[in-house]
Motif scaffolding. Structure first.
Motif, PDB file in Angstrom:
ATOM      1  N   MET A   1       8.021  -9.603  -8.197  1.00 28.98           N
ATOM      2  CA  MET A   1       7.201  -8.490  -8.658  1.00 28.98           C
ATOM      3  C   MET A   1       6.463  -7.833  -7.498  1.00 28.98           C
ATOM      4  O   MET A   1       6.225  -6.633  -7.531  1.00 28.98           O
ATOM      5  CB  MET A   1       6.216  -9.019  -9.716  1.00 28.98           C
ATOM      6  CG  MET A   1       5.588  -7.958 -10.547  1.00 28.98           C
ATOM      7  SD  MET A   1       6.849  -7.167 -11.558  1.00 28.98           S
ATOM      8  CE  MET A   1       5.856  -6.104 -12.497  1.00 28.98           C
ATOM      9  N   ASP A   2       6.096  -8.594  -6.484  1.00 33.12           N
ATOM     10  CA  ASP A   2       5.403  -8.023  -5.335  1.00 33.12           C
ATOM     11  C   ASP A   2       6.312  -7.072  -4.563  1.00 33.12           C
ATOM     12  O   ASP A   2       5.840  -6.078  -4.009  1.00 33.12           O
ATOM     13  CB  ASP A   2       4.906  -9.133  -4.401  1.00 33.12           C
ATOM     14  CG  ASP A   2       3.714  -9.880  -4.982  1.00 33.12           C
ATOM     15  OD1 ASP A   2       3.023  -9.291  -5.839  1.00 33.12           O
ATOM     16  OD2 ASP A   2       3.476 -11.033  -4.566  1.00 33.12           O
ATOM     17  N   GLY A   3       7.606  -7.371  -4.537  1.00 32.72           N
ATOM     18  CA  GLY A   3       8.546  -6.506  -3.846  1.00 32.72           C
ATOM     19  C   GLY A   3       8.637  -5.136  -4.486  1.00 32.72           C
ATOM     20  O   GLY A   3       8.759  -4.116  -3.808  1.00 32.72           O
ATOM     21  N   VAL A   4       8.558  -5.104  -5.810  1.00 31.50           N
ATOM     22  CA  VAL A   4       8.615  -3.827  -6.529  1.00 31.50           C
ATOM     23  C   VAL A   4       7.370  -3.006  -6.230  1.00 31.50           C
ATOM     24  O   VAL A   4       7.450  -1.794  -5.991  1.00 31.50           O
ATOM     25  CB  VAL A   4       8.762  -4.065  -8.050  1.00 31.50           C
ATOM     26  CG1 VAL A   4       8.671  -2.765  -8.826  1.00 31.50           C
ATOM     27  CG2 VAL A   4      10.068  -4.778  -8.349  1.00 31.50           C
ATOM     28  N   LYS A   5       6.220  -3.656  -6.206  1.00 29.14           N
ATOM     29  CA  LYS A   5       4.972  -2.957  -5.897  1.00 29.14           C
ATOM     30  C   LYS A   5       5.016  -2.380  -4.488  1.00 29.14           C
ATOM     31  O   LYS A   5       4.614  -1.236  -4.256  1.00 29.14           O
ATOM     32  CB  LYS A   5       3.775  -3.902  -6.029  1.00 29.14           C
ATOM     33  CG  LYS A   5       3.436  -4.265  -7.448  1.00 29.14           C
ATOM     34  CD  LYS A   5       2.238  -5.192  -7.481  1.00 29.14           C
ATOM     35  CE  LYS A   5       1.940  -5.678  -8.865  1.00 29.14           C
ATOM     36  NZ  LYS A   5       0.803  -6.608  -8.897  1.00 29.14           N
ATOM     37  N   LEU A   6       5.507  -3.166  -3.548  1.00 30.48           N
ATOM     38  CA  LEU A   6       5.601  -2.687  -2.171  1.00 30.48           C
ATOM     39  C   LEU A   6       6.588  -1.526  -2.049  1.00 30.48           C
ATOM     40  O   LEU A   6       6.350  -0.576  -1.297  1.00 30.48           O
ATOM     41  CB  LEU A   6       6.005  -3.824  -1.238  1.00 30.48           C
ATOM     42  CG  LEU A   6       4.944  -4.904  -0.992  1.00 30.48           C
ATOM     43  CD1 LEU A   6       5.525  -6.018  -0.137  1.00 30.48           C
ATOM     44  CD2 LEU A   6       3.723  -4.302  -0.321  1.00 30.48           C
ATOM     45  N   ALA A   7       7.680  -1.584  -2.784  1.00 28.70           N
ATOM     46  CA  ALA A   7       8.658  -0.494  -2.760  1.00 28.70           C
ATOM     47  C   ALA A   7       8.054   0.785  -3.323  1.00 28.70           C
ATOM     48  O   ALA A   7       8.265   1.874  -2.766  1.00 28.70           O
ATOM     49  CB  ALA A   7       9.903  -0.894  -3.544  1.00 28.70           C
ATOM     50  N   VAL A   8       7.305   0.680  -4.411  1.00 21.38           N
ATOM     51  CA  VAL A   8       6.666   1.852  -5.008  1.00 21.38           C
ATOM     52  C   VAL A   8       5.640   2.441  -4.037  1.00 21.38           C
ATOM     53  O   VAL A   8       5.570   3.669  -3.849  1.00 21.38           O
ATOM     54  CB  VAL A   8       6.006   1.493  -6.355  1.00 21.38           C
ATOM     55  CG1 VAL A   8       5.128   2.627  -6.868  1.00 21.38           C
ATOM     56  CG2 VAL A   8       7.069   1.145  -7.387  1.00 21.38           C
TER      57      VAL A   8
END
Length: 52
Positions: A1-8
């Motif tokens: 989930m942290d990867g998605v936040k960083l991508a956004v």
């Protein structure tokens, strides 16, 4: 989930940066194309046609 936040966050930063660069670049290019305000009517050539 942290990867998605960083991508956004990365996408949002990239969009903001691109918008800023395009906006500044457009303003700089537009300022070069504007006619000079120092030109008066007396300095401009006549636009009337002469009949011969």
């Amino acid at each position: 989930m942290d990867g998605v936040k960083l991508a956004v966050i990365a996408i949002m930063c990239a969009l903001f940066t691109a918008t800023l660069v395009i906006g500044i670049g457009g303003a700089v290019l537009r300022s070069d194309k504007t006619p000079r305000a120092s030109t008066t009517v007396e300095q401009q050539p006549s636009m009337t046609a002469e009949l011969y």
